[in-house]
Design a protein around this motif. Structure first.
Motif, short mmCIF file in Angstrom:
data_model
loop_
_atom_site.label_atom_id
_atom_site.label_comp_id
_atom_site.label_asym_id
_atom_site.label_seq_id
_atom_site.Cartn_x
_atom_site.Cartn_y
_atom_site.Cartn_z
N THR A 103 18.31 -46.34 27.74
CA THR A 103 18.64 -46.13 29.15
C THR A 103 18.14 -44.77 29.61
O THR A 103 18.07 -43.83 28.82
CB THR A 103 20.17 -46.27 29.34
OG1 THR A 103 20.55 -47.63 29.09
CG2 THR A 103 20.60 -45.88 30.73
N THR A 104 17.79 -44.66 30.88
CA THR A 104 17.39 -43.40 31.49
C THR A 104 18.38 -43.04 32.59
O THR A 104 18.67 -43.86 33.46
CB THR A 104 15.97 -43.50 32.09
OG1 THR A 104 15.03 -43.77 31.04
CG2 THR A 104 15.59 -42.20 32.79
N ASN A 131 19.18 -43.94 21.91
CA ASN A 131 17.84 -43.92 22.51
C ASN A 131 17.89 -43.78 24.04
O ASN A 131 17.17 -44.47 24.77
CB ASN A 131 17.05 -45.18 22.16
CG ASN A 131 16.73 -45.28 20.68
OD1 ASN A 131 16.86 -44.31 19.94
ND2 ASN A 131 16.30 -46.45 20.24
N THR A 132 18.73 -42.88 24.51
CA THR A 132 18.92 -42.69 25.95
C THR A 132 18.37 -41.34 26.39
O THR A 132 18.53 -40.35 25.68
CB THR A 132 20.41 -42.84 26.30
OG1 THR A 132 20.75 -44.23 26.18
CG2 THR A 132 20.73 -42.38 27.70
N LEU A 133 17.73 -41.31 27.55
CA LEU A 133 17.15 -40.10 28.11
C LEU A 133 18.00 -39.64 29.28
O LEU A 133 18.18 -40.39 30.25
CB LEU A 133 15.71 -40.36 28.57
CG LEU A 133 14.79 -39.17 28.86
CD1 LEU A 133 13.35 -39.64 29.01
CD2 LEU A 133 15.19 -38.38 30.09
N SER A 160 19.11 -39.41 21.29
CA SER A 160 18.94 -39.29 22.73
C SER A 160 18.18 -38.01 23.06
O SER A 160 18.20 -37.04 22.29
CB SER A 160 20.29 -39.32 23.45
OG SER A 160 20.83 -40.62 23.40
N LEU A 161 17.50 -38.00 24.20
CA LEU A 161 16.71 -36.86 24.66
C LEU A 161 17.38 -36.26 25.89
O LEU A 161 17.71 -36.98 26.84
CB LEU A 161 15.29 -37.30 25.01
CG LEU A 161 14.42 -36.29 25.77
CD1 LEU A 161 14.16 -35.05 24.93
CD2 LEU A 161 13.10 -36.94 26.19
N PHE A 162 17.53 -34.93 25.88
CA PHE A 162 18.08 -34.21 27.01
C PHE A 162 16.99 -33.30 27.57
O PHE A 162 16.45 -32.44 26.86
CB PHE A 162 19.30 -33.40 26.58
CG PHE A 162 20.40 -34.25 26.03
CD1 PHE A 162 21.37 -34.79 26.86
CD2 PHE A 162 20.45 -34.56 24.67
CE1 PHE A 162 22.37 -35.60 26.35
CE2 PHE A 162 21.45 -35.37 24.15
CZ PHE A 162 22.42 -35.89 24.99
N ALA A 188 14.54 -44.08 26.17
CA ALA A 188 14.54 -44.35 27.61
C ALA A 188 14.41 -45.84 27.90
O ALA A 188 14.21 -46.66 27.00
CB ALA A 188 13.45 -43.58 28.35
N PHE A 189 14.52 -46.18 29.19
CA PHE A 189 14.43 -47.58 29.60
C PHE A 189 12.99 -48.09 29.54
O PHE A 189 12.74 -49.29 29.46
CB PHE A 189 15.00 -47.77 31.01
CG PHE A 189 14.05 -47.50 32.14
CD1 PHE A 189 13.63 -48.52 32.97
CD2 PHE A 189 13.55 -46.21 32.38
CE1 PHE A 189 12.75 -48.27 34.02
CE2 PHE A 189 12.70 -45.96 33.40
CZ PHE A 189 12.27 -46.99 34.24
#
Length: 227
Positions: free
Chosen positions: A109-110, A134-136, A156-158, A224-225
Motif C-alpha cells: 500500500t502507498t 511492504n507499505t510506502l 516498509s519505506l518511510f 508500495a501499491f
C-alpha cells in the motif's frame, strides 16, 4: 456489500463513512473514493464487518478520525494494492484509523500527501491490531502511531517522515529513503527508477498489483501499491 469499479465522490454531511458506511461483510475492488467528508469517522469508507479491499484509490477524503478509512469491529480486514493520497483528519489517522478490536492486514500500500497534511500528524493510527507489510508512507509527520493494541511492520519505506514509528511497534526491515514517485504533483504515484522501494520488499503472498500485472517484476518485490 460489493463495491467494484465505482467512483464515490463529493459526499458530505455523513457522520460515519462519507463515501460508504459498511456495516456488513464488504468487498471493494478497483474503486475510487475522492473528496468525501464524514463529520465523525471514515471520510472515504467506514467498515465495521469483514473487509476485503484491493486495487482501490482514496484521494482527498476528510473526517474527524480516519480521513480515508476507519475500521472497527472484531472481524478481519485486509487492504492490498491500494493508494491513499491527500487524505486528512482533524484528530487522528490522516489516512487510516484502526479502532479496537479491529484486525487489519495492510499489504503493498502507498500512503502519501505531496505536502504534510494539516490536523492528524500520523498516516496510520492504531488502537486495534495491525500487520503492515511492504507499505510506502511519504510526507507525514508520523508514519505509524500505536496508541493501543498491537502493531507490527515488515519492510516498509518511510520517505519524508520525521517519525516513522510512535509508540511500541515491532519492526523488521523498515527503511527510510526516497519515494521516487513519477509525478506526485499530478497524483502519479507510480514508482520511478530512483525509488528506494524498488526490489526492497518481501514475499507477502500477493502476486498481482494495482493495474493487474504480476508481482514481482524484476529482481524482487517492490514496496508500495505499484510494482
Amino acid at each position: 456489500m460489493i463495491v467494484t469499479g465505482n467512483s464515490l465522490t463529493g459526499t458530505s454531511g455523513t457522520k460515519r463513512g462519507g463515501g460508504v458506511y459498511a456495516g456488513g461483510p464488504t468487498v471493494v475492488y478497483s474503486a475510487t473514493f475522492s473528496n468525501n467528508v464524514a463529520t465523525s469517522s471514515g471520510g472515504g469508507l467506514n467498515a465495521f464487518n469483514t473487509l476485503a479491499l484491493s486495487g482501490t484509490q482514496f484521494f482527498a477524503n476528510t473526517a474527524a478520525a480516519g480521513g480515508a478509512l476507519y475500521l472497527s469491529g472484531s472481524t478481519p480486514k485486509k487492504v492490498v494494492n491500494t493508494l491513499f493520497a491527500r487524505n486528512s483528519a482533524t484528530t487522528n489517522g490522516a489516512a487510516i484509523y484502526v479502532a479496537n478490536p479491529a484486525l487489519l492486514s495492510l499489504i503493498h500500500t502507498t500512503i502519501v500527501s505531496p505536502t504534510a497534511p494539516t490536523g492528524a500528524p500520523e498516516a496510520v493510527y492504531v488502537r486495534g491490531t495491525v500487520y503492515i507489510t511492504n507499505t510506502l508512507i511519504a510526507t507525514h509527520a508520523i508514519g505509524i502511531a500505536r496508541a493501543g493494541g498491537t502493531a507490527s511492520d515488515w519492510n516498509s519505506l518511510f520517505a519524508g517522515v520525521a517519525t516513522p514509528y510512535s509508540g511500541t511497534i515491532t519492526s523488521v526491515g523498515g527503511i527510510t529513503g526516497t519515494a521516487g514517485f513519477v509525478d506526485a504533483s499530478a497524483d502519479d504515484y507510480h514508482l520511478g527508477t530512483g525509488s528506494a522501494a524498488l526490489n526492497a520488499g518481501i514475499d507477502a503472498g500477493e502476486y498481482t498489483v494495482f493495474e493487474g500485472q504480476a508481482r514481482p517484476f524484476g529482481a524482487g518485490y517492490d514496496i508500495a501499491f505499484d510494482e
